[in-house]
Enzyme design. Sequence first.
Site, short mmCIF file in Angstrom:
data_model
loop_
_atom_site.label_atom_id
_atom_site.label_comp_id
_atom_site.label_asym_id
_atom_site.label_seq_id
_atom_site.Cartn_x
_atom_site.Cartn_y
_atom_site.Cartn_z
N ASP A 170 0.84 -1.20 0.00
CA ASP A 170 0.00 0.00 0.00
C ASP A 170 0.87 1.26 0.00
O ASP A 170 1.98 1.25 0.51
CB ASP A 170 -0.91 -0.02 1.24
CG ASP A 170 -2.11 0.90 1.09
OD1 ASP A 170 -2.35 1.41 -0.03
OD2 ASP A 170 -2.81 1.12 2.10
N ARG A 185 0.21 7.67 -2.61
CA ARG A 185 0.80 8.72 -1.77
C ARG A 185 2.26 8.98 -2.15
O ARG A 185 2.73 10.11 -2.14
CB ARG A 185 0.68 8.33 -0.28
CG ARG A 185 -0.67 8.70 0.30
CD ARG A 185 -0.95 7.95 1.58
NE ARG A 185 -1.35 6.57 1.30
CZ ARG A 185 -1.48 5.63 2.23
NH1 ARG A 185 -1.22 5.92 3.50
NH2 ARG A 185 -1.87 4.42 1.90
N TRP A 186 2.94 7.93 -2.53
CA TRP A 186 4.34 8.09 -2.98
C TRP A 186 4.38 9.01 -4.21
O TRP A 186 5.22 9.91 -4.29
CB TRP A 186 4.91 6.71 -3.33
CG TRP A 186 6.35 6.68 -3.71
CD1 TRP A 186 7.42 6.45 -2.88
CD2 TRP A 186 6.90 6.86 -5.03
NE1 TRP A 186 8.59 6.49 -3.61
CE2 TRP A 186 8.30 6.73 -4.92
CE3 TRP A 186 6.34 7.11 -6.29
CZ2 TRP A 186 9.16 6.85 -6.02
CZ3 TRP A 186 7.19 7.24 -7.39
CH2 TRP A 186 8.58 7.12 -7.24
N ASN A 238 -11.08 -2.42 -5.53
CA ASN A 238 -10.27 -1.47 -6.30
C ASN A 238 -10.91 -1.08 -7.63
O ASN A 238 -10.48 -0.11 -8.27
CB ASN A 238 -8.84 -1.98 -6.51
CG ASN A 238 -7.98 -1.94 -5.25
OD1 ASN A 238 -7.10 -2.77 -5.05
ND2 ASN A 238 -8.21 -0.96 -4.37
N LEU A 259 -7.09 -4.67 7.31
CA LEU A 259 -6.87 -5.82 6.43
C LEU A 259 -7.42 -5.59 5.02
O LEU A 259 -7.01 -6.27 4.08
CB LEU A 259 -7.51 -7.07 7.03
CG LEU A 259 -6.66 -7.77 8.09
CD1 LEU A 259 -7.47 -8.85 8.79
CD2 LEU A 259 -5.41 -8.38 7.47
N SER A 260 -8.36 -4.66 4.87
CA SER A 260 -8.91 -4.37 3.54
C SER A 260 -9.31 -5.64 2.77
O SER A 260 -8.94 -5.82 1.61
CB SER A 260 -7.92 -3.53 2.73
OG SER A 260 -7.59 -2.35 3.42
N GLU A 303 1.14 -13.26 12.29
CA GLU A 303 1.77 -12.11 12.95
C GLU A 303 1.67 -10.92 12.01
O GLU A 303 1.88 -11.05 10.80
CB GLU A 303 3.25 -12.42 13.24
CG GLU A 303 3.45 -13.57 14.20
CD GLU A 303 2.91 -13.29 15.59
OE1 GLU A 303 2.93 -12.12 16.02
OE2 GLU A 303 2.47 -14.26 16.26
C1 IPE Z 1 -5.51 -2.73 -0.27
O1 IPE Z 1 -5.15 -1.40 -0.43
C2 IPE Z 1 -5.51 -3.43 -1.59
C3 IPE Z 1 -4.21 -3.66 -2.21
C4 IPE Z 1 -3.06 -3.40 -1.66
C5 IPE Z 1 -4.26 -4.25 -3.51
P1 IPE Z 1 -6.25 -0.24 -0.59
O2 IPE Z 1 -5.48 1.01 -0.74
O3 IPE Z 1 -7.19 -0.60 -1.68
O4 IPE Z 1 -7.01 -0.32 0.79
P2 IPE Z 1 -7.87 0.78 1.56
O5 IPE Z 1 -8.86 1.35 0.60
O6 IPE Z 1 -6.89 1.82 2.03
O7 IPE Z 1 -8.48 0.03 2.69
C1 IPE Z 2 -1.55 0.19 -3.39
O1 IPE Z 2 -1.31 1.55 -3.43
C2 IPE Z 2 -1.75 -0.42 -4.77
C3 IPE Z 2 -3.12 -0.84 -5.07
C4 IPE Z 2 -4.12 -0.82 -4.25
C5 IPE Z 2 -3.34 -1.34 -6.41
P1 IPE Z 2 -2.49 2.61 -3.42
O2 IPE Z 2 -2.83 2.95 -4.83
O3 IPE Z 2 -3.62 2.14 -2.60
O4 IPE Z 2 -1.78 3.85 -2.73
P2 IPE Z 2 -2.45 4.89 -1.73
O5 IPE Z 2 -3.04 4.12 -0.61
O6 IPE Z 2 -3.47 5.64 -2.52
O7 IPE Z 2 -1.30 5.73 -1.30
MG MG Z 3 -4.10 2.37 -0.64
#
Ligand code: IPE
Ligand code: IPE
Ligand code: MG
Length: 260
Positions: free
Chosen positions: A36, A40-41, A84, A214-215, A226
């Site tokens: 995740d 933001r990066w 997603n 955990l999403s 863990e």
């Molecule tokens: C969880 O990340 C899904 C993946 C890493 C593929 P999300 O960015 O989708 O999760 P939420 O929305 O912050 O819970």
């Molecule tokens: C995780 O990074 C990758 C996927 C969910 C595909 P994000 O795209 O969720 O990055 P943030 O949470 O917006 O920073």
């Molecule tokens: Mg994310």
Amino acid sequence: MFHKPLEDIFPNPPEGLDAHALEAHSMPQHIAIIMDGNGRWAKKRSLNRLKGHKAGIEAVREAIRCASDCGVRFLTIYSFSTENWKRPQTEVNGLMDLFAKTMLAEVDELDEEGVRVMTIGDLTPLPQDTREAFDRAWDQTRSNEGMTLVVAVNYGSRAEMLESIQKIADKAAAAGASGKDAPRVTEELFESGLYTTGIPDPDLVIRTSGEMRLSNFLLWQVAYSEFYVTPVLWPDFNRYEMLRALLDYQRRDRRYGAVR
Ligand code: IPE
Ligand code: IPE
Ligand code: MG
């Protein structure tokens, strides 16, 4: 068992991080990563979110090599959740394209390293080229005996569990009204209907970007895993961040409800 000397796996550890503290006998058998923070990066650098996903690929490559060199048997990477699809269409399309291209570009090297590449999740709604790239990776690597890389794509734990329950319900319905031949619902029967059947439960779940949730990831399977959460954003995750997670894991006392 480490597949290389530790100083080759971790050649330049930052000050204070000692790779030799890692113990071969208590390595996690299965690591699952919620990758995740790509968005933001990218935002921090005023870049488009897709640039963050692209930058995340290098982190994936490094995590795979590091885990495989450390003798980890299964590495699961959460790449796209069933939720997603709610993202802007351009991001979804970009991700699907990235999955297809990356899989095709990496499969030969993974194959040479003995990695077996499989997926969990429902691949049917994916664009055809993305689905084909994952299918091809599985076909090419299925008999490899090194680490298994499990790519969770269009994965949702609730959907997975509902599918398994549905299969059991169908069997029960087929058994007829008397219920005489209806299956007994056991952990084994339920697990046999999950995408992860045959894969041991994760020992260690890593989530980057500091989110403590955990999403919809492996809800059943993480009952005794863990957890390790790091504020590091996924594109910045490297072998030394993995080393930190492994050292932290090795300090845990896993009791499984018992007293020791
Ligand atoms: C969880 O990340 C899904 C993946 C890493 C593929 P999300 O960015 O989708 O999760 P939420 O929305 O912050 O819970
Ligand atoms: C995780 O990074 C990758 C996927 C969910 C595909 P994000 O795209 O969720 O990055 P943030 O949470 O917006 O920073
Ligand atoms: Mg994310």
